[in-house]
Design an enzyme around this catalytic site. Sequence first.
Site, short mmCIF file in Angstrom:
data_model
loop_
_atom_site.label_atom_id
_atom_site.label_comp_id
_atom_site.label_asym_id
_atom_site.label_seq_id
_atom_site.Cartn_x
_atom_site.Cartn_y
_atom_site.Cartn_z
N GLN A 89 0.81 -1.21 0.00
CA GLN A 89 0.00 0.00 0.00
C GLN A 89 0.84 1.27 0.00
OE1 GLN A 89 -2.54 -0.46 3.44
NE2 GLN A 89 -3.39 -2.39 2.69
N HIS A 101 -0.68 -0.33 5.54
CA HIS A 101 -1.06 0.74 6.47
C HIS A 101 -0.03 1.87 6.57
CE1 HIS A 101 -3.73 -2.49 8.65
NE2 HIS A 101 -4.00 -2.35 7.36
N GLU A 127 -14.31 3.58 10.28
CA GLU A 127 -14.82 4.65 11.14
C GLU A 127 -14.64 6.03 10.50
OE1 GLU A 127 -13.61 2.56 15.42
OE2 GLU A 127 -12.77 4.51 14.87
N TYR A 185 -9.94 -10.67 9.87
CA TYR A 185 -10.35 -11.13 8.54
C TYR A 185 -10.68 -12.62 8.54
CZ TYR A 185 -8.67 -6.63 6.85
OH TYR A 185 -8.50 -5.28 6.64
#
Length: 374
Positions: free
Chosen positions: A90, A154, A248, A269
Amino acid sequence: MKAIHSLLSIICITCAACAQQIESEIKAEEPKTVDYKTESVVADISIPWGMVFLPDGSMLISEKTGELIHFKNGLKVNIENLPEIYVRGQGGLMDLELHPDYKNNGWIYITYASPKGENEGGHTALMRAKLDGNKLVDKELLYKAAPNTKKGQHFGSRIEFDNQGYLYFSIGERGERDVNPQDITRDGGKIYRLNDDGSIPEDNPFVNLENAKTAIYSYGHRNPQGMAKNPFTGAIWIHEHGPQGGDEINIVQKGKNFGWPVISYGINYSGTSFTELTEKEGMEQPLFYWVPSIAPSGMAFVTSDIYPDWKGNVLVGSLKFSYLERLVMENGKVIKREKLLEGIGRVRNVRQGPDGYIYVSIEGKGILKIIPGN
Protein backbone atom coordinates in the site's frame (compact mmCIF):
# COMPACT_ATOMS: atom_id res chain seq x y z
CA MET A 1 -29.52 2.32 -8.85
CA LYS A 2 -30.06 -0.73 -6.68
CA ALA A 3 -30.73 -0.29 -2.97
CA ILE A 4 -28.28 -1.61 -0.40
CA HIS A 5 -30.14 -4.13 1.74
CA SER A 6 -27.57 -4.62 4.47
CA LEU A 7 -28.08 -2.77 7.75
CA LEU A 8 -25.49 -0.39 9.11
CA SER A 9 -24.87 0.35 12.78
CA ILE A 10 -23.62 3.78 13.69
CA ILE A 11 -22.60 5.74 16.72
CA CYS A 12 -23.16 9.48 16.55
CA ILE A 13 -21.91 12.16 18.91
CA THR A 14 -23.61 15.52 18.80
CA CYS A 15 -20.58 17.58 19.78
CA ALA A 16 -16.96 17.09 20.76
CA ALA A 17 -17.70 17.58 24.45
CA CYS A 18 -20.75 15.33 24.53
CA ALA A 19 -20.26 11.79 25.84
CA GLN A 20 -23.72 10.51 24.97
CA GLN A 21 -23.92 8.08 22.06
CA ILE A 22 -26.96 7.40 19.94
CA GLU A 23 -27.06 4.05 18.19
CA SER A 24 -29.23 3.42 15.14
CA GLU A 25 -29.37 1.48 11.92
CA ILE A 26 -29.35 3.02 8.47
CA LYS A 27 -30.38 1.38 5.23
CA ALA A 28 -29.27 2.91 1.96
CA GLU A 29 -32.16 4.14 -0.15
CA GLU A 30 -32.80 4.53 -3.84
CA PRO A 31 -31.40 7.84 -5.12
CA LYS A 32 -33.83 10.74 -4.89
CA THR A 33 -31.47 13.30 -6.38
CA VAL A 34 -31.28 14.59 -9.94
CA ASP A 35 -29.66 12.47 -12.59
CA TYR A 36 -25.96 12.92 -13.22
CA LYS A 37 -23.33 11.73 -15.64
CA THR A 38 -19.57 11.43 -15.52
CA GLU A 39 -17.01 12.90 -17.85
CA SER A 40 -13.42 11.65 -18.15
CA VAL A 41 -10.95 14.42 -17.33
CA VAL A 42 -7.65 12.54 -17.06
CA ALA A 43 -7.41 8.99 -18.40
CA ASP A 44 -5.12 6.02 -17.94
CA ILE A 45 -3.78 6.32 -14.41
CA SER A 46 -3.24 3.14 -12.43
CA ILE A 47 -3.74 4.32 -8.83
CA PRO A 48 -4.44 8.10 -8.74
CA TRP A 49 -3.99 8.63 -5.00
CA GLY A 50 -3.82 12.41 -4.55
CA MET A 51 -5.01 15.34 -6.66
CA VAL A 52 -4.86 19.09 -6.22
CA PHE A 53 -5.94 21.99 -8.42
CA LEU A 54 -3.42 24.73 -9.20
CA PRO A 55 -4.48 28.38 -9.58
CA ASP A 56 -4.16 28.21 -13.39
CA GLY A 57 -6.76 25.44 -13.53
CA SER A 58 -4.28 22.62 -14.08
CA MET A 59 -3.99 19.58 -11.81
CA LEU A 60 -1.26 17.71 -9.98
CA ILE A 61 -1.97 14.00 -9.59
CA SER A 62 0.07 11.47 -7.65
CA GLU A 63 0.36 7.99 -9.12
CA LYS A 64 1.01 5.56 -6.28
CA THR A 65 3.67 3.75 -8.30
CA GLY A 66 5.87 6.84 -8.08
CA GLU A 67 4.90 9.39 -10.75
CA LEU A 68 3.79 12.95 -10.10
CA ILE A 69 1.70 14.08 -13.05
CA HIS A 70 0.98 17.65 -14.11
CA PHE A 71 -2.18 17.72 -16.21
CA LYS A 72 -2.60 20.93 -18.18
CA ASN A 73 -4.34 21.78 -21.44
CA GLY A 74 -5.20 18.14 -22.00
CA LEU A 75 -1.60 16.91 -21.65
CA LYS A 76 0.05 14.80 -18.93
CA VAL A 77 3.63 15.68 -18.05
CA ASN A 78 5.69 13.81 -15.46
CA ILE A 79 7.33 16.02 -12.85
CA GLU A 80 11.03 15.39 -12.32
CA ASN A 81 13.27 15.43 -9.24
CA LEU A 82 10.98 13.51 -6.91
CA PRO A 83 12.41 12.01 -3.72
CA GLU A 84 13.29 8.33 -3.56
CA ILE A 85 10.02 6.46 -3.13
CA TYR A 86 9.56 3.04 -1.52
CA VAL A 87 6.87 1.28 -3.54
CA ARG A 88 5.61 -1.78 -1.70
CA GLY A 89 2.09 -3.02 -0.98
CA GLN A 90 0.00 0.00 0.00
CA GLY A 91 3.03 2.28 0.07
CA GLY A 92 4.28 4.59 -2.65
CA LEU A 93 3.59 8.17 -3.70
CA MET A 94 0.50 9.18 -1.79
CA ASP A 95 -1.25 12.42 -0.97
CA LEU A 96 -0.87 16.00 -2.22
CA GLU A 97 -1.96 19.30 -0.70
CA LEU A 98 -1.30 22.96 -1.42
CA HIS A 99 -0.36 25.52 1.20
CA PRO A 100 -3.38 27.75 1.97
CA ASP A 101 -1.32 30.67 0.65
CA TYR A 102 0.01 28.76 -2.35
CA LYS A 103 -0.51 31.68 -4.72
CA ASN A 104 2.12 33.64 -2.81
CA ASN A 105 4.55 30.99 -1.54
CA GLY A 106 4.21 28.06 -3.98
CA TRP A 107 4.53 25.28 -1.39
CA ILE A 108 3.26 21.81 -2.32
CA TYR A 109 3.03 19.15 0.41
CA ILE A 110 3.51 15.46 -0.39
CA THR A 111 3.29 12.23 1.61
CA TYR A 112 5.10 9.14 0.36
CA ALA A 113 6.72 5.94 1.54
CA SER A 114 10.42 6.64 2.03
CA PRO A 115 13.32 4.18 2.42
CA LYS A 116 15.51 6.74 4.20
CA GLY A 117 16.60 5.96 7.75
CA GLU A 118 17.70 2.90 9.64
CA ASN A 119 16.55 -0.62 8.78
CA GLU A 120 15.48 -1.96 5.42
CA GLY A 121 12.05 -1.20 4.06
CA GLY A 122 10.28 2.10 4.38
CA HIS A 123 7.88 4.31 6.31
CA THR A 124 5.65 7.30 5.62
CA ALA A 125 7.31 10.67 5.09
CA LEU A 126 6.04 14.22 4.58
CA MET A 127 7.89 16.75 2.44
CA ARG A 128 7.25 20.10 0.81
CA ALA A 129 8.61 21.50 -2.43
CA LYS A 130 7.93 24.04 -5.14
CA LEU A 131 7.22 23.54 -8.81
CA ASP A 132 9.60 25.12 -11.31
CA GLY A 133 8.41 24.19 -14.77
CA ASN A 134 8.31 20.40 -14.76
CA LYS A 135 10.67 19.95 -11.82
CA LEU A 136 10.39 19.94 -8.03
CA VAL A 137 12.74 22.41 -6.37
CA ASP A 138 13.43 23.64 -2.83
CA LYS A 139 12.62 20.19 -1.46
CA GLU A 140 12.36 19.95 2.32
CA LEU A 141 11.75 16.77 4.32
CA LEU A 142 9.41 17.77 7.14
CA TYR A 143 8.76 14.43 8.83
CA LYS A 144 9.96 10.86 8.44
CA ALA A 145 8.37 8.11 10.52
CA ALA A 146 10.54 5.36 12.00
CA PRO A 147 11.57 2.61 12.16
CA ASN A 148 11.47 1.34 8.60
CA THR A 149 9.79 -2.01 8.00
CA LYS A 150 9.32 -4.25 4.98
CA LYS A 151 5.64 -4.68 5.78
CA GLY A 152 3.47 -3.47 2.94
CA GLN A 153 0.36 -2.34 4.78
CA HIS A 154 -1.06 0.74 6.47
CA PHE A 155 1.09 3.70 5.42
CA GLY A 156 -1.95 6.05 5.55
CA SER A 157 -1.89 8.79 4.23
CA ARG A 158 -3.74 12.08 3.75
CA ILE A 159 -2.88 15.75 4.30
CA GLU A 160 -5.05 18.73 5.34
CA PHE A 161 -4.68 22.27 6.68
CA ASP A 162 -7.00 23.77 9.28
CA ASN A 163 -8.25 27.34 9.48
CA GLN A 164 -5.31 28.37 11.68
CA GLY A 165 -2.77 27.16 9.12
CA TYR A 166 -1.68 24.02 10.98
CA LEU A 167 -0.79 21.01 8.85
CA TYR A 168 -2.31 17.60 9.66
CA PHE A 169 -1.33 14.28 8.12
CA SER A 170 -2.03 10.63 8.84
CA ILE A 171 0.18 7.57 9.13
CA GLY A 172 -1.29 4.08 9.49
CA GLU A 173 -0.03 1.64 12.10
CA ARG A 174 2.05 -0.23 9.49
CA GLY A 175 0.59 -3.62 10.38
CA GLU A 176 1.92 -3.41 13.95
CA ARG A 177 -1.53 -3.50 15.54
CA ASP A 178 -0.48 -4.40 19.06
CA VAL A 179 2.59 -2.14 19.22
CA ASN A 180 2.21 1.22 17.50
CA PRO A 181 -1.29 2.76 17.80
CA GLN A 182 -1.43 3.02 21.60
CA ASP A 183 2.21 4.04 22.12
CA ILE A 184 2.92 7.77 21.73
CA THR A 185 6.66 7.10 21.75
CA ARG A 186 6.29 5.26 18.43
CA ASP A 187 5.20 6.36 14.97
CA GLY A 188 2.20 4.80 13.26
CA GLY A 189 -1.52 4.78 13.93
CA LYS A 190 -1.49 8.52 14.53
CA ILE A 191 -2.69 11.89 13.26
CA TYR A 192 0.17 14.41 13.31
CA ARG A 193 0.07 18.21 13.48
CA LEU A 194 2.90 20.51 12.40
CA ASN A 195 3.46 24.12 11.59
CA ASP A 196 3.66 24.70 7.85
CA ASP A 197 7.49 24.67 7.98
CA GLY A 198 7.60 21.30 9.74
CA SER A 199 8.29 22.63 13.22
CA ILE A 200 6.28 21.37 16.21
CA PRO A 201 3.47 23.62 17.50
CA GLU A 202 4.08 24.61 21.11
CA ASP A 203 0.57 23.52 22.11
CA ASN A 204 0.73 20.02 20.65
CA PRO A 205 -0.55 17.64 23.35
CA PHE A 206 2.59 15.62 24.03
CA VAL A 207 5.38 18.21 23.70
CA ASN A 208 6.29 17.96 27.38
CA LEU A 209 6.20 14.17 27.71
CA GLU A 210 9.54 12.37 27.77
CA ASN A 211 10.28 10.27 24.68
CA ALA A 212 6.93 11.12 23.07
CA LYS A 213 6.71 11.81 19.35
CA THR A 214 5.82 15.46 19.76
CA ALA A 215 4.23 15.80 16.31
CA ILE A 216 1.40 13.48 17.41
CA TYR A 217 -1.98 15.16 17.77
CA SER A 218 -4.23 12.10 18.27
CA TYR A 219 -3.57 8.36 18.47
CA GLY A 220 -5.23 4.94 18.51
CA HIS A 221 -5.89 4.99 14.74
CA ARG A 222 -5.62 2.08 12.31
CA ASN A 223 -5.14 3.30 8.73
CA PRO A 224 -6.64 6.72 7.91
CA GLN A 225 -6.99 7.20 4.15
CA GLY A 226 -9.49 10.04 4.21
CA MET A 227 -9.07 13.51 5.68
CA ALA A 228 -10.97 16.73 5.09
CA LYS A 229 -11.63 20.01 6.84
CA ASN A 230 -15.27 20.47 7.67
CA PRO A 231 -15.97 23.81 5.96
CA PHE A 232 -18.89 24.51 8.29
CA THR A 233 -17.06 23.99 11.60
CA GLY A 234 -13.35 24.06 10.73
CA ALA A 235 -12.80 20.67 12.40
CA ILE A 236 -10.56 18.05 10.79
CA TRP A 237 -12.48 14.90 9.91
CA ILE A 238 -10.87 11.57 9.05
CA HIS A 239 -12.00 8.12 8.15
CA GLU A 240 -9.97 4.99 8.64
CA HIS A 241 -10.03 1.36 7.60
CA GLY A 242 -11.20 -1.13 10.16
CA PRO A 243 -10.41 -4.82 9.83
CA GLN A 244 -13.46 -6.91 8.78
CA GLY A 245 -16.08 -4.36 9.72
CA GLY A 246 -15.55 -1.27 11.81
CA ASP A 247 -14.41 1.35 9.29
CA GLU A 248 -14.82 4.65 11.14
CA ILE A 249 -15.32 8.37 10.71
CA ASN A 250 -13.72 10.39 13.50
CA ILE A 251 -13.34 14.07 14.29
CA VAL A 252 -9.72 14.71 15.22
CA GLN A 253 -9.32 16.10 18.74
CA LYS A 254 -6.22 17.18 20.62
CA GLY A 255 -4.57 14.38 22.57
CA LYS A 256 -7.50 11.98 22.21
CA ASN A 257 -7.20 8.19 22.00
CA PHE A 258 -9.45 6.70 19.30
CA GLY A 259 -9.10 3.20 20.66
CA TRP A 260 -7.50 0.96 18.05
CA PRO A 261 -7.07 -1.95 18.71
CA VAL A 262 -8.41 -1.97 22.27
CA ILE A 263 -11.94 -1.12 21.12
CA SER A 264 -13.39 -1.81 17.68
CA TYR A 265 -16.61 -2.66 15.87
CA GLY A 266 -14.69 -5.05 13.59
CA ILE A 267 -13.26 -8.55 13.76
CA ASN A 268 -10.24 -10.30 12.25
CA TYR A 269 -10.35 -11.13 8.54
CA SER A 270 -10.43 -14.78 9.59
CA GLY A 271 -13.73 -14.17 11.35
CA THR A 272 -12.25 -14.47 14.85
CA SER A 273 -12.45 -11.75 17.47
CA PHE A 274 -9.43 -9.76 18.69
CA THR A 275 -11.33 -7.68 21.27
CA GLU A 276 -14.64 -7.96 23.09
CA LEU A 277 -14.77 -4.21 23.70
CA THR A 278 -16.56 -1.61 21.62
CA GLU A 279 -16.13 1.16 24.17
CA LYS A 280 -13.85 1.99 27.06
CA GLU A 281 -13.37 4.96 29.34
CA GLY A 282 -10.76 7.35 27.98
CA MET A 283 -11.25 6.22 24.38
CA GLU A 284 -13.33 8.05 21.79
CA GLN A 285 -16.36 6.66 20.01
CA PRO A 286 -16.54 7.15 16.25
CA LEU A 287 -18.91 9.68 14.75
CA PHE A 288 -19.97 6.93 12.37
CA TYR A 289 -18.92 3.38 11.54
CA TRP A 290 -19.55 0.92 8.72
CA VAL A 291 -20.39 -2.77 9.13
CA PRO A 292 -19.60 -4.37 6.74
CA SER A 293 -16.51 -2.42 5.82
CA ILE A 294 -16.55 -0.46 2.57
CA ALA A 295 -12.75 0.15 2.56
CA PRO A 296 -13.02 3.96 2.51
CA SER A 297 -10.57 6.18 0.65
CA GLY A 298 -10.84 9.90 0.00
CA MET A 299 -13.28 12.32 1.61
CA ALA A 300 -14.92 15.58 0.58
CA PHE A 301 -17.59 17.93 1.90
CA VAL A 302 -19.98 19.30 -0.69
CA THR A 303 -20.45 23.07 -0.56
CA SER A 304 -21.12 23.73 -4.23
CA ASP A 305 -24.39 25.12 -5.57
CA ILE A 306 -23.90 22.86 -8.61
CA TYR A 307 -25.26 19.98 -6.51
CA PRO A 308 -28.09 21.53 -4.45
CA ASP A 309 -29.38 18.15 -3.23
CA TRP A 310 -25.92 17.18 -2.01
CA LYS A 311 -24.93 20.43 -0.34
CA GLY A 312 -23.65 19.84 3.20
CA ASN A 313 -23.17 16.13 2.54
CA VAL A 314 -19.97 14.10 2.86
CA LEU A 315 -18.63 12.01 -0.02
CA VAL A 316 -16.46 8.94 0.64
CA GLY A 317 -14.95 6.52 -1.88
CA SER A 318 -15.37 2.77 -1.51
CA LEU A 319 -12.44 0.65 -2.66
CA LYS A 320 -14.11 -2.62 -1.75
CA PHE A 321 -17.49 -2.11 -3.40
CA SER A 322 -16.47 0.23 -6.26
CA TYR A 323 -18.77 3.18 -5.70
CA LEU A 324 -18.89 6.68 -4.23
CA GLU A 325 -20.90 6.96 -1.03
CA ARG A 326 -22.96 10.02 -0.18
CA LEU A 327 -23.56 10.54 3.54
CA VAL A 328 -26.46 12.85 4.29
CA MET A 329 -25.78 14.89 7.41
CA GLU A 330 -28.26 16.45 9.81
CA ASN A 331 -27.26 18.13 13.09
CA GLY A 332 -23.85 16.50 12.96
CA LYS A 333 -25.21 13.00 12.41
CA VAL A 334 -25.37 10.69 9.42
CA ILE A 335 -29.05 10.10 8.67
CA LYS A 336 -28.86 8.50 5.23
CA ARG A 337 -26.46 6.71 2.88
CA GLU A 338 -26.61 6.63 -0.91
CA LYS A 339 -24.54 4.79 -3.50
CA LEU A 340 -23.30 6.91 -6.39
CA LEU A 341 -21.38 5.71 -9.47
CA GLU A 342 -22.13 2.10 -8.57
CA GLY A 343 -19.71 -0.30 -10.26
CA ILE A 344 -17.43 2.50 -11.46
CA GLY A 345 -14.28 0.89 -10.03
CA ARG A 346 -12.15 1.28 -6.92
CA VAL A 347 -12.66 4.88 -5.82
CA ARG A 348 -9.36 6.16 -4.46
CA ASN A 349 -10.12 9.84 -3.91
CA VAL A 350 -12.78 12.52 -4.22
CA ARG A 351 -12.42 16.30 -4.16
CA GLN A 352 -14.53 19.34 -4.91
CA GLY A 353 -12.68 21.48 -7.42
CA PRO A 354 -12.39 25.27 -7.39
CA ASP A 355 -14.96 25.29 -10.21
CA GLY A 356 -17.48 23.67 -7.87
CA TYR A 357 -17.55 20.31 -9.63
CA ILE A 358 -16.87 17.00 -7.89
CA TYR A 359 -13.84 15.08 -9.17
CA VAL A 360 -13.37 11.39 -8.44
CA SER A 361 -10.24 9.32 -8.99
CA ILE A 362 -10.79 5.72 -10.07
CA GLU A 363 -8.09 3.07 -10.04
CA GLY A 364 -7.26 1.87 -13.53
CA LYS A 365 -9.18 4.72 -15.13
CA GLY A 366 -8.13 8.16 -13.92
CA ILE A 367 -10.05 11.29 -12.93
CA LEU A 368 -13.76 11.70 -13.62
CA LYS A 369 -15.97 14.76 -13.18
CA ILE A 370 -19.56 14.41 -11.97
CA ILE A 371 -21.96 16.53 -14.00
CA PRO A 372 -25.58 16.93 -12.82
CA GLY A 373 -28.37 16.35 -15.30
CA ASN A 374 -30.90 18.94 -16.34
